[in-house]
Design a protein around this motif. Structure first.
Motif, mmCIF file in Angstrom:
data_model
loop_
_atom_site.group_PDB
_atom_site.id
_atom_site.type_symbol
_atom_site.label_atom_id
_atom_site.label_comp_id
_atom_site.label_asym_id
_atom_site.label_seq_id
_atom_site.Cartn_x
_atom_site.Cartn_y
_atom_site.Cartn_z
ATOM 1 N N THR A 32 39.133 36.050 36.815
ATOM 2 C CA THR A 32 38.766 35.304 35.620
ATOM 3 C C THR A 32 37.266 35.421 35.350
ATOM 4 O OG1 THR A 32 40.528 33.764 36.126
ATOM 5 C CG2 THR A 32 38.886 33.025 34.530
ATOM 6 N N ALA A 33 36.499 35.290 36.423
ATOM 7 C CA ALA A 33 35.042 35.377 36.279
ATOM 8 C C ALA A 33 34.649 36.764 35.783
ATOM 9 C CB ALA A 33 34.382 35.074 37.629
ATOM 10 N N ARG A 69 44.356 23.273 39.047
ATOM 11 C CA ARG A 69 44.276 23.033 40.487
ATOM 12 C C ARG A 69 42.846 22.711 40.866
ATOM 13 N NH1 ARG A 69 47.228 26.572 44.676
ATOM 14 N NH2 ARG A 69 49.266 25.561 44.544
ATOM 15 N N ALA A 88 47.276 33.293 44.724
ATOM 16 C CA ALA A 88 47.175 33.710 43.326
ATOM 17 C C ALA A 88 45.925 33.094 42.708
ATOM 18 C CB ALA A 88 48.413 33.270 42.566
ATOM 19 N N HIS A 89 45.743 31.836 43.010
ATOM 20 C CA HIS A 89 44.570 31.127 42.516
ATOM 21 C C HIS A 89 43.307 31.803 43.022
ATOM 22 C CE1 HIS A 89 42.939 27.480 40.717
ATOM 23 N NE2 HIS A 89 42.014 27.502 41.683
ATOM 24 N N SER A 92 31.907 30.937 40.440
ATOM 25 C CA SER A 92 31.906 32.158 39.617
ATOM 26 C C SER A 92 32.553 31.902 38.273
ATOM 27 C CB SER A 92 32.689 33.276 40.317
ATOM 28 O OG SER A 92 32.041 33.669 41.484
ATOM 29 N N VAL A 93 33.686 31.182 38.329
ATOM 30 C CA VAL A 93 34.399 30.880 37.091
ATOM 31 C C VAL A 93 33.535 29.997 36.197
ATOM 32 C CG1 VAL A 93 36.435 29.763 36.106
ATOM 33 C CG2 VAL A 93 36.666 31.166 38.161
ATOM 34 N N ASN A 143 42.833 35.033 41.326
ATOM 35 C CA ASN A 143 42.596 34.862 39.901
ATOM 36 C C ASN A 143 41.195 34.353 39.583
ATOM 37 O OD1 ASN A 143 44.645 35.807 38.320
ATOM 38 N ND2 ASN A 143 45.961 34.065 38.785
ATOM 39 N N GLN A 144 40.640 33.593 40.500
ATOM 40 C CA GLN A 144 39.309 33.051 40.225
ATOM 41 C C GLN A 144 38.288 34.170 39.989
ATOM 42 O OE1 GLN A 144 40.134 30.236 39.343
ATOM 43 N NE2 GLN A 144 39.078 28.765 40.679
ATOM 44 N N HIS A 188 40.497 23.894 51.768
ATOM 45 C CA HIS A 188 39.506 23.347 50.842
ATOM 46 C C HIS A 188 40.176 22.491 49.782
ATOM 47 C CE1 HIS A 188 36.025 23.123 48.268
ATOM 48 N NE2 HIS A 188 36.693 23.721 47.278
ATOM 49 N N LYS A 189 41.261 23.045 49.226
ATOM 50 C CA LYS A 189 41.973 22.370 48.152
ATOM 51 C C LYS A 189 42.491 21.005 48.608
ATOM 52 C CE LYS A 189 46.199 22.740 46.925
ATOM 53 N NZ LYS A 189 47.473 23.467 46.807
ATOM 54 N N HIS A 237 41.300 28.538 51.362
ATOM 55 C CA HIS A 237 41.418 27.867 50.076
ATOM 56 C C HIS A 237 42.329 26.649 50.174
ATOM 57 C CE1 HIS A 237 41.289 27.444 45.770
ATOM 58 N NE2 HIS A 237 42.592 27.191 45.819
ATOM 59 N N SER A 288 30.642 32.079 34.724
ATOM 60 C CA SER A 288 31.085 33.095 33.759
ATOM 61 C C SER A 288 31.570 32.458 32.463
ATOM 62 C CB SER A 288 32.167 33.980 34.378
ATOM 63 O OG SER A 288 33.367 33.253 34.565
ATOM 64 N N GLY A 333 45.447 29.130 37.576
ATOM 65 C CA GLY A 333 45.646 30.371 38.326
ATOM 66 C C GLY A 333 47.080 30.859 38.234
ATOM 67 N N ARG A 374 35.103 40.276 45.975
ATOM 68 C CA ARG A 374 35.762 39.096 46.511
ATOM 69 C C ARG A 374 37.285 39.199 46.330
ATOM 70 N NH1 ARG A 374 34.776 33.741 43.343
ATOM 71 N NH2 ARG A 374 36.716 32.681 43.941
ATOM 72 N N ALA A 381 50.906 30.550 45.877
ATOM 73 C CA ALA A 381 50.247 29.865 44.784
ATOM 74 C C ALA A 381 48.748 29.804 45.039
ATOM 75 C CB ALA A 381 50.820 28.464 44.657
ATOM 76 N N SER A 382 48.446 29.429 46.260
ATOM 77 C CA SER A 382 47.056 29.294 46.636
ATOM 78 C C SER A 382 46.332 30.642 46.550
ATOM 79 C CB SER A 382 46.998 28.726 48.057
ATOM 80 O OG SER A 382 45.801 29.081 48.668
ATOM 81 N N PRO A 418 43.765 35.494 34.615
ATOM 82 C CA PRO A 418 42.600 35.615 33.710
ATOM 83 C C PRO A 418 43.091 35.717 32.264
ATOM 84 C CG PRO A 418 43.059 37.693 34.822
ATOM 85 C CD PRO A 418 44.094 36.744 35.285
ATOM 86 N N GLU A 453 41.216 19.248 50.883
ATOM 87 C CA GLU A 453 40.086 18.507 51.440
ATOM 88 C C GLU A 453 40.236 18.279 52.927
ATOM 89 O OE1 GLU A 453 40.479 15.227 48.662
ATOM 90 O OE2 GLU A 453 38.522 15.752 47.854
#
Lengths: 146, 601
Positions: free
Chosen positions: B392-393, A57, B384-385, A15-16, B388-389, B468-469, B465, A19, A84, B428, B381-382, A106, B471
Motif C-alpha cells: 500500500t505504501a 485492523r 496478508a496485512h 510507511s502507510v 499489504n502494508q 503486536h496486533k 505482527h 505514504s 489489508g 520489506r 490474515a495477519s 493496496p 498487544e
C-alpha cells in the motif's frame, strides 16, 4: 481543493501513514496521521470539514469498534475504511454503520482520493446543514413572545 | 424254602443266645461213633474217589471244593455234604477269619451254598476249638440261627482241616433222618478227606492269589492300554485334524510319515512319502541346511529341538516359510516327529503391518503439513496485512510521484525520498514473502545441527505482527551458550509457532491483564536443551490432560491437531513436550531436545 479541510489518517503502519500523507498532499489535502484510535481521540475535534481514513485492523480498538465508539460519542466524522484483507461481512457492517467507502489495500490512488473528496463533501454539507439548523434555532430563540 | 443263614457282620452271638439254650454237651454225641457198629472200609471206592479228586485238582482247581463235597456225600452216603472255610470278609479264606462260609454244598443243603456260621458260636467253631472230629445231633437246639436252615440236621459229622498247622476250615456230612447213622468208618474216611481238603485249600488259595495277581496285572494292563489308546486317539486326532503340519522322520533324512497339512504346505502327496522319494533334507534349501544341522545337534543332545523358522522347497520349486519344532520318539533313537506351521499368512500380515505403518507415517507427515497450513491459515490474515502494508505504501508513494510528475511539480528531493521509501517497503514485502515461503515449503524432514535460539528468533519474527496486533509483550530469556540440537528446522519452527499462536490466543481471551509471552531457553539437569513458552493467560485448568488428545480443541476454528502433532514431532527428535500451569501466570508449554554437540561460540 480548498485548504480549509483536514484528513485524519489512522493506521498502525508508519510507511502507510507517511505514504498516505504524501499522496493526499499531491491534491492539496492536508492530513494528520495517528498510529492508533486512542491517539486520534486525544486530539481536539476539528472545526473545519474533515474526514477519517481508518485501518480496519488496529492494535487495541479495531476500526469497526472505533466507528461504533465515535457514534456513541456523537462524533459525526465521515469514515473511509482501508483494510489489508477485505471480507464481505466486515465491509457490509462498516457501510451499514455509515462508512463512505471500504477500500482493500493496496488500492488505486484515484479510488482513495475520490472517497476522501466524497467524505469531505458530506462533512461540509452536514456542517452547513447543522449551521443552518443552529442559525434557525438561534433566530427562533431570539424571537420575543408577542 | 428258607434263605441260607448267613451272618454278615461281626455281632457277638453269645449275647443273643436265648436263656435256656442247649449246652454244647447236649448236642454232641461224638462218643457214639465208637459204640456204633462200623461198616467195613471200601478202599476201592475210596481210591477211585481220591483219584477223581486229584484229577479234578489238576484239571479244574476252581471246582475242587464242589468235587470234595460230592465225594463226601458219595463215600459216607449222607444227605448233605459240604465244607466251611474261615473268612474275614465273608468270601476270601482267611486263617484268622471271624466266621465260616460255605463255598460248596452237595445234597439237600445244596441251596444254602454261600451261607455260613459265626466263628465263636457254631458247630465249625466248636470243631476248631476242640481240634478234633465232632458228631452233632440237632445242633439248632444250641444254635437257633440254624433253625431256619432246613431240613434240620439229625446228625452232623464235622472234621477240621489244617494248613501249616493252623485249622482253617471243616468238612462235613449231614444226615437229615435216622435212615443211617455215622460210624467210625465215616470218621476215618472223613479224616482222610480232611487231609485232602488241606491240599485242596492250599491249591485253591494259590489259585486265588494267582487270580488276584492276574486280575491286578490285567487291570494294570487295561489301564495302560486305555491310557495308550486314549493318548493314541488324541495324537491321531491332532495329526488328522491337520491344524498343524506333522511329519515323522529319521535322522538319515527320510520322511516316514506326514499328515495332509504338511503335504499341502510342500505340495507333495502320500504316494511321494510312501515311495520314499521325498526326503526332508531335500526339502530344505541350501542356505537353511546349516540351521538344520544345528537342530540335529540339539536333538542328539536333548532329544528335542526348539522351534525355529526356516523355509521348505515345494514340489514346484517355490518356497514356503515355516516354523518347525520336534522331538525324538526315544532318547538316543533315530526316529522322531516334528510339527510344522505354515508362516505364509503371518509373513503376509507382517508385510501388511509394515505397509500400514508406512502409510500411517505418510499420513502423519501429511497431517503435520496440513496442520502447519492450518496454523498458516490462522496466520494468513495477519500475513496478508503484513504484506499489504508495504504494498500500500509503495502504491501510494508511486501514485503520488506520478501525480506530481503530471503536474510538473516534482522536486528531485521529494522524488528521492519517495523512491527510498518505495525501495524500503518493497524489500520489506519481499522479506515477508520469503519468510512465508521458507515456512510453508513441503520439505521432507531434514535434520541438521541448529541453534534453538535462532529458531525462536525466526518464529517470533514470523508471529511479530500477530503479537503486536494483540498487544502481547514478548520477554525472551535465551541462554547465551546453548548446545546445538539435531532437528528439522521447519518442524521445530512449526512446533514453536504453534505454541506461540496458542499462547497469544489464550491471552486474547483474558481481558484486564498485561499480556506477556515469555520464551526461555536453557540447559536442563540432563544436559538437554529446554524451551519454555509461558503466557499470562488463565492457565490450563481441568483441560490440561486432554490437550494432547487429537481433535481436542478449545478454539472455535481449531482442528485440535496442533499439540498432538507438536508432541509427536518433538518426540520424533528424541525430546519431550508437556504442559503445566504456572502458579503466577498462565500456561507453560515446555519441550526438550537432546544436545547434539558443543555449544555454538
Amino acid at each position: 481543493m480548498t485548504a480549509a479541510s483536514l484528513v485524519f489518517v489512522v493506521d498502525d503502519d508508519p510507511s502507510v501513514r507517511s505514504s498516505l500523507k504524501f499522496l493526499l498532499s499531491t491534491v492539496g489535502l492536508q492530513a494528520e496521521a495517528f498510529e492508533s484510535a486512542d491517539s486520534f481521540l486525544c486530539r481536539k475535534p476539528a472545526d473545519i470539514p474533515s474526514c477519517l481514513v481508518l485501518d480496519v485492523r488496529l492494535p487495541g480498538l479495531s476500526g469497526l469498534d472505533f466507528q461504533r465508539e465515535l457514534a456513541t460519542r456523537n462524533v459525526c466524522i465521515p469514515i473511509v475504511f482501508i483494510t489489508g484483507h477485505g471480507d464481505i461481512p466486515t465491509s457490509v457492517r462498516a457501510m451499514k454503520a455509515g462508512a463512505v467507502e471500504f477500500l482493500t489495500k493496496p488500492f488505486r490512488d484515484q479510488e482513495l482520493l475520490d472517497a476522501v473528496r466524497l467524505a469531505l463533501d458530506r462533512d461540509r454539507a452536514r456542517r452547513k446543514h447543522d449551521k443552518e439548523v443552529a442559525d434557525l434555532r438561534q433566530r427562533f430563540d431570539s424571537l420575543t413572545a408577542r | 424254602m428258607s434263605e441260607p443263614t448267613t451272618l454278615q457282620n461281626d455281632v457277638s452271638l453269645k449275647d443273643s443266645v436265648p436263656e435256656g439254650g442247649a449246652s454244647l454237651e447236649s448236642i454232641l454225641c461224638t462218643e457214639e461213633l465208637l459204640r456204633r457198629p462200623s461198616r467195613p472200609p471200601d478202599y476201592e471206592k475210596e481210591n477211585r474217589a481220591l483219584v477223581r479228586l486229584v484229577s479234578a485238582l489238576a484239571d479244574s482247581p476252581s471246582t475242587i471244593f464242589h468235587t470234595l463235597a460230592e465225594t463226601i456225600e458219595d463215600i459216607t452216603q449222607c444227605d448233605s455234604a459240604g465244607l466251611s472255610l474261615l473268612t474275614r470278609d465273608g468270601k476270601t479264606p482267611h486263617v484268622d477269619g471271624q466266621r465260616f462260609y460255605w463255598p460248596a454244598i452237595c445234597g439237600m443243603w445244596g441251596p444254602h451254598v454261600g451261607g455260613g456260621t459265626p466263628r465263636n458260636f457254631g458247630p465249625c467253631g466248636d470243631v476248631l476249638d476242640h481240634n478234633r472230629t465232632l458228631l452233632f445231633t440237632h445242633f439248632e437246639r444250641r444254635y437257633p440261627y440254624l433253625m431256619p436252615v432246613s431240613p434240620a440236621a439229625e446228625e452232623c459229622l464235622l472234621v477240621p482241616f489244617y494248613v501249616d498247622g493252623k485249622a482253617v476250615g471243616t468238612i462235613w456230612g449231614i444226615m437229615h433222618s435216622n435212615r443211617r447213622k455215622f460210624d467210625a468208618e465215616d470218621d476215618r474216611v472223613m479224616a482222610s478227606l480232611g487231609k485232602f481238603a488241606s491240599s485242596a485249600y492250599q491249591a485253591w488259595m494259590h489259585i486265588e492269589e494267582l487270580k488276584i495277581e492276574v486280575a491286578d496285572r490285567e487291570k494294570a494292563e487295561a489301564e495302560v492300554r486305555q491310557l495308550a489308546s486314549g493318548l493314541e486317539a488324541r495324537i491321531r486326532r491332532l495329526v488328522e485334524a491337520n491344524v498343524v503340519g506333522i511329519v515323522m522322520w529319521n535322522l538319515e533324512g527320510a520322511i516316514t510319515g506326514a499328515n495332509e497339512a504338511f503335504l499341502h504346505m510342500v505340495q507333495y502327496d502320500q504316494d511321494d512319502i510312501a515311495s520314499g522319494r521325498v526326503r526332508w533334507k531335500d526339502l530344505t534349501p541350501a542356505e537353511w541346511r546349516n540351521r538344520d544341522e544345528q537342530a540335529i545337534a540339539e536333538i542328539k543332545g536333548s532329544s528335542i529341538f526348539r522351534p525355529f523358522e526356516k523355509e521348505y522347497l515345494r514340489k514346484d520349486g517355490t518356497r514356503v516359510p515355516v516354523l518347525l519344532g520336534g522331538a525324538l520318539f526315544e532318547s538316543g533313537g533315530n526316529d522322531g516327529v516334528a510339527f510344522v506351521l505354515d508362516l505364509t499368512e503371518q509373513r503376509r500380515a507382517q508385510k501388511d503391518l509394515q505397509q500400514a505403518q508406512q502409510s500411517l507415517y505418510t499420513t502423519q507427515v501429511e497431517l503435520a503439513r496440513v496442520s502447519r497450513l492450518t496454523t498458516m491459515g490462522e496466520l494468513a490474515a495477519s500475513i496478508a496485512h503484513e504484506v499489504n502494508q508495504p504494498l500500500t505504501a509503495v502504491t501510494n508513494n508511486a501514485s503520488a510521484c506520478l501525480r506530481l510528475l503530471t503536474d510538473r511539480n516534482l522536486e528531485p528531493e521529494v522524488l528521492r525520498r519517495a523512491l527510498e521509501e518505495i525501495v524500503a517497503d518493497g524489500t520489506r514485502a519481499s522479506a515477508v514473502i520469503a519468510r512465508i515461503r521458507r515456512f510453508i515449503k513441503k520439505a521432507p524432514a531434514e535434520t541438521v545441527e541448529l541453534d534453538v535460539n535462532e529458531v525462536i528468533d525466526s518464529v517470533l519474527a514470523l508471529a511479530g505482527h500477530e503479537l503486536h496486533k494483540n498487544e502481547v509483550l514478548v520477554e525472551c530469556q535465551l541462554a547465551k551458550t546453548l548446545p546445538l540440537v539435531r532437528a528439522d528446522r521447519i518442524q521445530l519452527q512449526q512446533v514453536l509457532l504453534n505454541l506461540v499462536m496458542n499462547s497469544i490466543e489464550a491471552m486474547t481471551g483474558a481481558t484486564n491483564q498485561t499480556r506477556v509471552l515469555s520464551v526461555e531457553s536453557r540447559i536442563n539437569e540432563s544436559g538437554d536443551v529446554l524451551v519454555e513458552v509461558r503466557d499470562s493467560g488463565t492457565g490450563l485448568g481441568s483441560e490440561a490432560d486432554r490437550l494432547f488428545t487429537p481433535f481436542f480443541t478449545t478454539k472455535a476454528n481449531g482442528m485440535g491437531m496442533g499439540l498432538p502433532i507438536s508432541r509427536s514431532l518433538i518426540e520424533s527428535h528424541g525430546g519431550r513436550l508437556w504442559a503445566t500451569t504456572d502458579s503466577l501466570h498462565g500456561a507453560v508449554f515446555s519441550f526438550t531436545l537432546p544436545a547434539a554437540g558443543e555449544s555454538p561460540s
